[in-house]
Enzyme design. Structure first.
Site, PDB file in Angstrom:
ATOM      1  N   PRO A  94      -7.528 -56.271  -4.056  1.00 46.70           N
ATOM      2  CA  PRO A  94      -7.158 -55.739  -2.746  1.00 46.70           C
ATOM      3  C   PRO A  94      -6.110 -56.614  -2.061  1.00 46.70           C
ATOM      4  O   PRO A  94      -6.143 -57.829  -2.166  1.00 46.70           O
ATOM      5  CB  PRO A  94      -8.469 -55.777  -1.960  1.00 46.70           C
ATOM      6  CG  PRO A  94      -9.532 -55.790  -2.990  1.00 46.70           C
ATOM      7  CD  PRO A  94      -8.967 -56.494  -4.181  1.00 46.70           C
ATOM      8  N   GLY A 114      -4.374 -58.834   0.377  1.00 51.86           N
ATOM      9  CA  GLY A 114      -4.901 -59.754   1.372  1.00 51.86           C
ATOM     10  C   GLY A 114      -6.168 -60.442   0.932  1.00 51.86           C
ATOM     11  O   GLY A 114      -6.733 -61.256   1.643  1.00 51.86           O
ATOM     12  N   CYS A 115      -6.628 -60.123  -0.264  1.00 56.20           N
ATOM     13  CA  CYS A 115      -7.833 -60.736  -0.799  1.00 56.20           C
ATOM     14  C   CYS A 115      -7.416 -61.995  -1.566  1.00 56.20           C
ATOM     15  O   CYS A 115      -6.633 -61.905  -2.497  1.00 56.20           O
ATOM     16  CB  CYS A 115      -8.500 -59.733  -1.736  1.00 56.20           C
ATOM     17  SG  CYS A 115     -10.179 -60.112  -2.127  1.00 56.20           S
ATOM     18  N   VAL A 116      -7.907 -63.155  -1.165  1.00 55.54           N
ATOM     19  CA  VAL A 116      -7.455 -64.373  -1.851  1.00 55.54           C
ATOM     20  C   VAL A 116      -8.540 -65.033  -2.701  1.00 55.54           C
ATOM     21  O   VAL A 116      -9.685 -64.692  -2.572  1.00 55.54           O
ATOM     22  CB  VAL A 116      -6.906 -65.422  -0.864  1.00 55.54           C
ATOM     23  CG1 VAL A 116      -5.487 -65.081  -0.473  1.00 55.54           C
ATOM     24  CG2 VAL A 116      -7.786 -65.548   0.353  1.00 55.54           C
TER      25      VAL A 116
END
Lengths: 102, 110, 135
Positions: free
Chosen positions: B106, B108-110
């Site tokens: 996704p 912005g998923c880090v």
């Protein structure tokens, strides 16, 4: 409340400076940097449009970019002010927001 | 790095997300789920299928809170909540479910 | 809640010739997690980002135009489009895809996210922000 607008493209290659001038409000400042410094040349195809906003919008040009391009400050539209990097910083702090026109 | 499904080799990145979206199949999903220590139930499939439909429509894998809100709207509050989703996918519904669904990580998923 | 700031993402580039448009959209999606008051502005060539019927199959890049329709899920519900920029390009609002959001405060009624505004209104919108991010 006022905005500092920065522009970095030559107005003879694209319409960024023109768009910026069309969205400035009285009391705003426009700072021309990099290739946008050509936009302050007096007698150019852009000069009338620039001058038409200068009563209400302050025009600044980054000195180092001007010198790099061999443009004498005397060649600029009257009222355009040259600033160094320190002046750039001052302008940022004097306005409520900075908007970059890319 | 790759998964093996029915004699086919399917490439994935260093985190296990497949690199070519069209490589996905239900069999592959089961294979990825195994590496995530998840036994796929109907409830898992419901979420995975939902994610695939979401991606098909919007071309993004939604952030967790967006996914949960969308599931809530579509399947009701019993399923559209953090507890339910994290019970199904303990290491994060967006991360694990997206991986199993064959979607990119996704945004912005880090 | 006094630390909510007004963020405006200004989009002035067409969608596929450079990476600006896609980068802007990704930053908007990531930034939405911070629960600020976010608006998007589309002017100059930026209005081309919202045209309907985009199909990138032949150019081998991702068609991200459907993603604008997910912005409502991210609580990004204000997409200001400049009327003069549309006019200059021979476009009308009907050439843009429909983008809606469900209004939580109005029984989840579906409402349009795109608001066509004049250049003068756009200038005022820009001047009303805490932070302006340009792409």
């Amino acid at each position: 409340m006022s905005t500092l607008h920065t522009v970095n493209k030559s107005p003879f290659g694209n319409a960024t400076l023109s768009s910026c001038l069309g969205h400035c409000l009285p009391g705003d400042a426009v700072l021309l940097i990099e290739d946008a410094v050509y936009g302050a040349l007096d007698g150019s195809a852009m000069a009338d449009q620039v001058k038409s906003r200068m009563g209400e919008v302050a025009l600044y040009v980054l000195d180092g970019d001007l010198k790099a391009r061999g443009i004498d400050a005397g060649k600029l539209v009257s009222g355009a002010k040259c600033v160094g990097y320190d002046g750039f910083v001052d302008l940022v702090t004097e306005h409520d927001r900075t908007q970059s026109w890319l | 790095m790759s998964y093996q499904v029915n004699g086919h080799t399917i490439e994935h990145d260093e985190e296990g997300y497949i690199t070519t979206l069209s490589d996905w199949s239900k069999e592959l999903a089961d294979e990825i789920a195994k590496t995530e220590n998840i036994d796929m139930t109907d409830e898992h499939w419901e979420v995975v299928n939902f994610l695939r439909e979401y991606y098909d429509e919007y071309q993004i894998a939604p952030a967790v809170r967006v996914l949960i809100k969308a599931i809530k709207k579509s399947m009701g509050p019993d399923k559209g909540n953090n507890k339910y989703m994290y019970e199904l996918f303990p290491y994060g519904p967006a991360k694990q479910a997206c991986k199993i669904a064959g979607l990119p990580k996704p945004t912005g998923c880090v | 809640m006094s630390d909510i700031k007004k963020f405006l993402y200004v989009n002035r580039k067409p969608p596929y010739g450079t990476i600006y448009a896609l980068e802007s959209l990704e930053v908007v999606l990531i930034g939405a997690a911070f629960e600020q008051d976010v608006s998007l502005a589309f002017l100059d060539d930026g209005v081309f980002q919202l045209t309907r019927g985009q199909n990138t199959d032949a150019i081998g890049v991702k068609n991200f135009s459907p993603t604008f329709r997910a912005l409502g899920d991210y609580e990004v519900t204000k997409l200001y489009v400049e009327r003069e920029s549309l006019d200059e390009r021979g476009l009308t609002e009907g050439d843009l895809q429909e983008i809606t959001y469900e209004d939580e405060d109005d029984d989840w009624e579906e409402k349009p996210s795109i608001r066509v505004v004049s250049r003068a209104e756009m200038a005022e919108i820009m001047a009303d922000q805490d932070v302006v991010l340009s792409f």
